[in-house]
Structures are given as C-alpha cells and as structure tokens.
Design a protein around this motif. Structure first.
Motif, PDB file in Angstrom:
ATOM      1  N   ALA A 243      50.624  25.130   3.728  1.00 14.28           N
ATOM      2  CA  ALA A 243      51.853  25.665   3.557  1.00 14.28           C
ATOM      3  C   ALA A 243      52.624  25.864   5.063  1.00 14.28           C
ATOM      4  N   SER A 244      51.861  25.930   6.174  1.00 17.87           N
ATOM      5  CA  SER A 244      52.553  25.986   7.434  1.00 17.87           C
ATOM      6  C   SER A 244      52.621  24.639   7.668  1.00 17.87           C
ATOM      7  N   ALA A 245      51.986  23.633   7.445  1.00 17.14           N
ATOM      8  CA  ALA A 245      51.851  22.341   7.887  1.00 17.14           C
ATOM      9  C   ALA A 245      53.103  21.499   7.104  1.00 17.14           C
ATOM     10  N   LEU A 246      53.218  21.997   5.874  1.00 14.15           N
ATOM     11  CA  LEU A 246      54.365  21.605   4.835  1.00 14.15           C
ATOM     12  C   LEU A 246      55.698  21.999   5.499  1.00 14.15           C
ATOM     13  N   ARG A 247      55.761  23.393   6.012  1.00 13.66           N
ATOM     14  CA  ARG A 247      56.858  24.019   6.372  1.00 13.66           C
ATOM     15  C   ARG A 247      57.299  23.074   7.762  1.00 13.66           C
ATOM     16  N   SER A 248      56.558  23.015   8.637  1.00 11.38           N
ATOM     17  CA  SER A 248      57.044  22.226   9.887  1.00 11.38           C
ATOM     18  C   SER A 248      57.244  20.685   9.593  1.00 11.38           C
ATOM     19  N   THR A 249      56.632  20.059   8.798  1.00 11.58           N
ATOM     20  CA  THR A 249      57.019  18.800   8.307  1.00 11.58           C
ATOM     21  C   THR A 249      58.447  18.658   7.437  1.00 11.58           C
ATOM     22  N   VAL A 250      58.630  19.499   6.886  1.00 11.88           N
ATOM     23  CA  VAL A 250      59.872  19.372   5.909  1.00 11.88           C
ATOM     24  C   VAL A 250      61.071  19.801   7.064  1.00 11.88           C
ATOM     25  N   ARG A 251      60.860  20.786   7.845  1.00 11.83           N
ATOM     26  CA  ARG A 251      61.814  20.925   9.060  1.00 11.83           C
ATOM     27  C   ARG A 251      62.147  19.836   9.849  1.00 11.83           C
ATOM     28  N   ARG A 252      60.993  19.253  10.130  1.00  5.75           N
ATOM     29  CA  ARG A 252      61.174  17.865  11.096  1.00  5.75           C
ATOM     30  C   ARG A 252      62.005  16.825  10.214  1.00  5.75           C
ATOM     31  N   ALA A 253      61.397  16.654   9.101  1.00  4.62           N
ATOM     32  CA  ALA A 253      61.877  15.262   8.275  1.00  4.62           C
ATOM     33  C   ALA A 253      63.428  15.820   7.964  1.00  4.62           C
ATOM     34  N   ARG A 254      63.717  16.820   7.907  1.00  3.21           N
ATOM     35  CA  ARG A 254      65.240  16.874   7.316  1.00  3.21           C
ATOM     36  C   ARG A 254      66.370  16.673   8.604  1.00  3.21           C
ATOM     37  N   ARG A 255      65.662  16.620   9.696  1.00  5.92           N
ATOM     38  CA  ARG A 255      66.385  16.156  10.669  1.00  5.92           C
ATOM     39  C   ARG A 255      66.233  14.645  10.905  1.00  5.92           C
ATOM     40  N   MET A 256      65.515  13.882  10.030  1.00  2.00           N
ATOM     41  CA  MET A 256      65.222  12.530   9.846  1.00  2.00           C
ATOM     42  C   MET A 256      65.415  12.046  11.204  1.00  2.00           C
ATOM     43  N   PRO A 257      64.403  11.874  11.998  1.00  3.66           N
ATOM     44  CA  PRO A 257      64.256  11.478  13.379  1.00  3.66           C
ATOM     45  C   PRO A 257      64.248   9.845  13.128  1.00  3.66           C
ATOM     46  N   SER A 258      64.784   9.175  13.869  1.00  2.00           N
ATOM     47  CA  SER A 258      65.139   7.623  13.610  1.00  2.00           C
ATOM     48  C   SER A 258      63.636   7.088  13.484  1.00  2.00           C
ATOM     49  N   SER A 259      62.651   7.540  14.290  1.00  2.00           N
ATOM     50  CA  SER A 259      61.290   6.808  14.103  1.00  2.00           C
ATOM     51  C   SER A 259      60.642   6.958  12.928  1.00  2.00           C
ATOM     52  N   LEU A 260      60.930   7.938  12.380  1.00  2.00           N
ATOM     53  CA  LEU A 260      60.653   8.467  10.956  1.00  2.00           C
ATOM     54  C   LEU A 260      61.184   7.456   9.891  1.00  2.00           C
ATOM     55  N   THR A 261      62.627   7.473  10.012  1.00  2.00           N
ATOM     56  CA  THR A 261      63.433   6.601   9.019  1.00  2.00           C
ATOM     57  C   THR A 261      63.210   5.267   9.028  1.00  2.00           C
ATOM     58  N   LYS A 262      62.940   4.727  10.621  1.00  2.00           N
ATOM     59  CA  LYS A 262      62.771   3.302  10.514  1.00  2.00           C
ATOM     60  C   LYS A 262      61.375   3.020   9.735  1.00  2.00           C
ATOM     61  N   PHE A 263      60.524   3.831   9.932  1.00  2.00           N
ATOM     62  CA  PHE A 263      59.209   3.666   9.432  1.00  2.00           C
ATOM     63  C   PHE A 263      59.118   3.518   7.754  1.00  2.00           C
ATOM     64  N   ALA A 264      59.853   4.486   7.307  1.00  2.00           N
ATOM     65  CA  ALA A 264      60.034   4.522   5.692  1.00  2.00           C
ATOM     66  C   ALA A 264      60.687   3.507   5.341  1.00  2.00           C
ATOM     67  N   LEU A 265      61.843   2.965   5.873  1.00  2.00           N
ATOM     68  CA  LEU A 265      62.461   1.815   5.330  1.00  2.00           C
ATOM     69  C   LEU A 265      61.893   0.645   5.723  1.00  2.00           C
ATOM     70  N   THR A 266      60.961   0.559   6.499  1.00  2.00           N
ATOM     71  CA  THR A 266      59.902  -0.600   6.891  1.00  2.00           C
ATOM     72  C   THR A 266      58.982  -0.712   5.691  1.00  2.00           C
ATOM     73  N   ALA A 267      58.426   0.531   5.456  1.00  2.00           N
ATOM     74  CA  ALA A 267      57.496   0.752   4.296  1.00  2.00           C
ATOM     75  C   ALA A 267      57.942   0.216   3.012  1.00  2.00           C
ATOM     76  N   ALA A 268      59.191   0.480   2.762  1.00  2.38           N
ATOM     77  CA  ALA A 268      59.742   0.278   1.343  1.00  2.38           C
ATOM     78  C   ALA A 268      60.202  -1.068   1.461  1.00  2.38           C
ATOM     79  N   GLY A 269      60.151  -2.098   2.588  1.00  2.00           N
ATOM     80  CA  GLY A 269      60.329  -3.339   2.406  1.00  2.00           C
ATOM     81  C   GLY A 269      61.790  -3.645   2.821  1.00  2.00           C
ATOM     82  N   ILE A 270      62.568  -2.745   3.165  1.00  2.00           N
ATOM     83  CA  ILE A 270      63.938  -2.823   3.364  1.00  2.00           C
ATOM     84  C   ILE A 270      64.470  -3.524   4.914  1.00  2.00           C
ATOM     85  N   ARG A 271      63.624  -3.078   5.822  1.00  2.00           N
ATOM     86  CA  ARG A 271      63.938  -3.808   7.077  1.00  2.00           C
ATOM     87  C   ARG A 271      62.564  -4.789   7.545  1.00  2.00           C
TER      88      ARG A 271
END
Ligand SMILES: Cc1ncc(COP(=O)(O)O)c(C=O)c1O
Length: 271
Positions: A243-271
């Motif tokens: 529960a605490s790992a989830l809370r901190s992960t969601v807190r960070r994900a909602r700010r959508m740091p560009s490193s994470l967003t880039k990673f997600a787009l690459t994984a999805a084959g978009i970039r």
C-alpha cells in the motif's frame, strides 16, 4: 453476451437451443464485478430455458476472493465449474471441470459414453498430487480465511487513494483479487491515452517492479487498470508495504515525469 445484460441473455436463451452459458463471476480482464442481481438472474434464466449454468472459476476459485469459490458470494448453485491456475499452486499445469451429479450422470451414463470427455494425460499423477497438496495446504493453514482477512486490510489501506489522487478512478477488490483503475483529464494524461489506451497504467506497473520489486500487471490490453492476485501466504506487513509503495508510485506517476512517459511510449512502440 455483454456482461451484466440479462435482457440480451434471455433473448438468446429463450430459443431453447443453448446448451450451456459460461460466465466469470468477476471478470479477470478489468476485474469487473457483476451488477447486483445479474448472476442470480442468469442462473434463474438458465434454469427456466433448460440451459446449463457454468461458472468459470479459473481465476477466482480456491480462495482467491475470500471464499472457496467466488460463486458462494451470491449463493449460486452452478451445474458446472471450471477450475485451473491455482489448483496446483501454480506448479503443475492442471485444470478440472467440476459438475453437479446430475450432469455427470447424464454425460457418463453408459459404457459407450465413458469416453465422452478424456485425454491421454488428463489424470496426470503429478498434477493430481500437486492439486491434492494445494487443497491440503488451503485447509491446514486456513488460507481461504486468510485471503479474506488480507483482502479486507488491502482494501482498507488502498481505497483512500481514490480520494487522494485525481487520477485514481476506483479501487476495488474482494479477497486477494484487487485492482486500481486510473482516469485523467490533464493534457499529459490525454496524450498518453491517445498514444495507447490505458498507457498510464505502465507508469505505475514499471516503477512498482523496478523500484519496489512488486510484480503487478495491467488487467487487460486497452485499459488503465492494474491488478494483483498475490499469494495467500503474504504477511500483514507485505500488504502494508504494498500500500505504501503504491501510494508513492501513484504520487510520482501522476506528475508524469518525462523519463517515465518516454519509457511508456517506447514500450508501447510509439517512439
Ligand atoms: C477466467 C479464465 N478462464 C479460463 C482461462 C483459461 O485457462 P487455461 O489457460 O488454464 O486454459 C483463463 C486463463 O487466463 C482465465 O483467466
């Protein structure tokens, strides 16, 4: 049949030529709960029109939802129940079809029909022993009750996330079948959605694994739902840590740091 739609179901069943209706009590893809009265209504319609009622408990069976079978939550009496996955604790590939005595006797009613359902390796000894060992462990260690208790704790600790974070649409679960659903209307969220539906979920799944060593999965391809089906031998502390790992992960994900967003787009084959 659309899940939850009794009118559509009756339209099919009333032709009286439908042998069996198979339904997951809680859909594994998306972890969707049935609308009130749906499963009971579906069972009643099956009885009315002479269709066998089969509950697919491949994902929900053997304590996953805090009862031995999920259908118990609605007091159902299915004619057939499919089981697999946890039947051997996941160690040996094994599945089984449970059936009411009346169905069994109708299928295997004579020597010529003895082979109605069979397979060379079906009664595999190793699989059977693993299945019996799992049933023994469930009983001996009261793991079904444990699944219910841990599930209550898990939900108590994680439900507040829906109020804390605008991107959390819903947190739902029963026993140790649990899911969190995301939804957002910010620019960055919509950009990710446009690239691929449900992509935001990867911003949660990936850091949970790489930073917290917790394995979660998206609950279906095009949806922002993350689910877990953890083992029943978790400790209370494991649930708290999740529960605490989830809370901190969601807190960070909602700010959508560009490193994470880039990673997600690459994984999805978009970039
Ligand atoms: C609800 C449900 N039913 C059936 C199946 C198929 O089971 P098996 O892969 O053991 O044939 C699955 C597999 O994921 C499932 O989740």
């Amino acid at each position: 049949m659309p899940f939850g739609d009794l009118v559509a179901l009756e339209a099919q069943l009333k032709r009286e030529d439908v042998a069996v209706f198979i339904v997951e009590p809680i859909q594994g893809k998306g972890i969707n709960f049935p609308p009130d009265g749906y499963l009971e209504g579906a069972q009643a319609l099956c009885r009315k029109y002479g269709t066998l009622f089969c509950v697919d408990e491949v994902m929900t069976g053997f304590g996953r939802t805090g009862t031995m079978f999920a259908f118990e939550h609605w007091g159902l009496e299915p004619d057939l129940v499919t089981v697999a996955k946890s039947l051997s604790g996941g160690y040996v590939p094994v599945g089984a079809l449970l059936m009411a005595r009346a169905v069994h006797e109708a299928v295997f009613d004579s020597m010529p029909h003895a082979m109605s359902h069979g397979s060379t390796f079906a009664p595999n000894e190793l699989a059977m022993v693993a299945g019996l060992a799992m049933l023994h462990e469930l009983d001996e260690r009261h793991l079904v009750e444990r699944s219910a208790q841990l599930g209550t704790r898990l939900l108590e600790l994680t439900r507040p996330l829906a109020d804390e974070f605008d991107v959390v649409r819903d947190v739902r679960g029963i026993g140790l079948l649990w899911a969190i659903e995301f939804e957002g209307d910010g620019l960055a969220y919509r950009m990710l959605e446009r690239a691929q539906r449900g992509l935001f979920a990867q911003l949660v799944v990936v850091p949970l694994f790489t930073e917290h060593h917790i394995l979660t999965q998206v609950a279906g391809h095009d949806m922002a739902v993350v689910r877990i089906l953890p083992p029943f031998v978790l400790s209370d502390e494991d649930v708290d840590d999740f529960a605490s790992a989830l809370r901190s992960t969601v807190r960070r994900a909602r700010r959508m740091p560009s490193s994470l967003t880039k990673f997600a787009l690459t994984a999805a084959g978009i970039r």
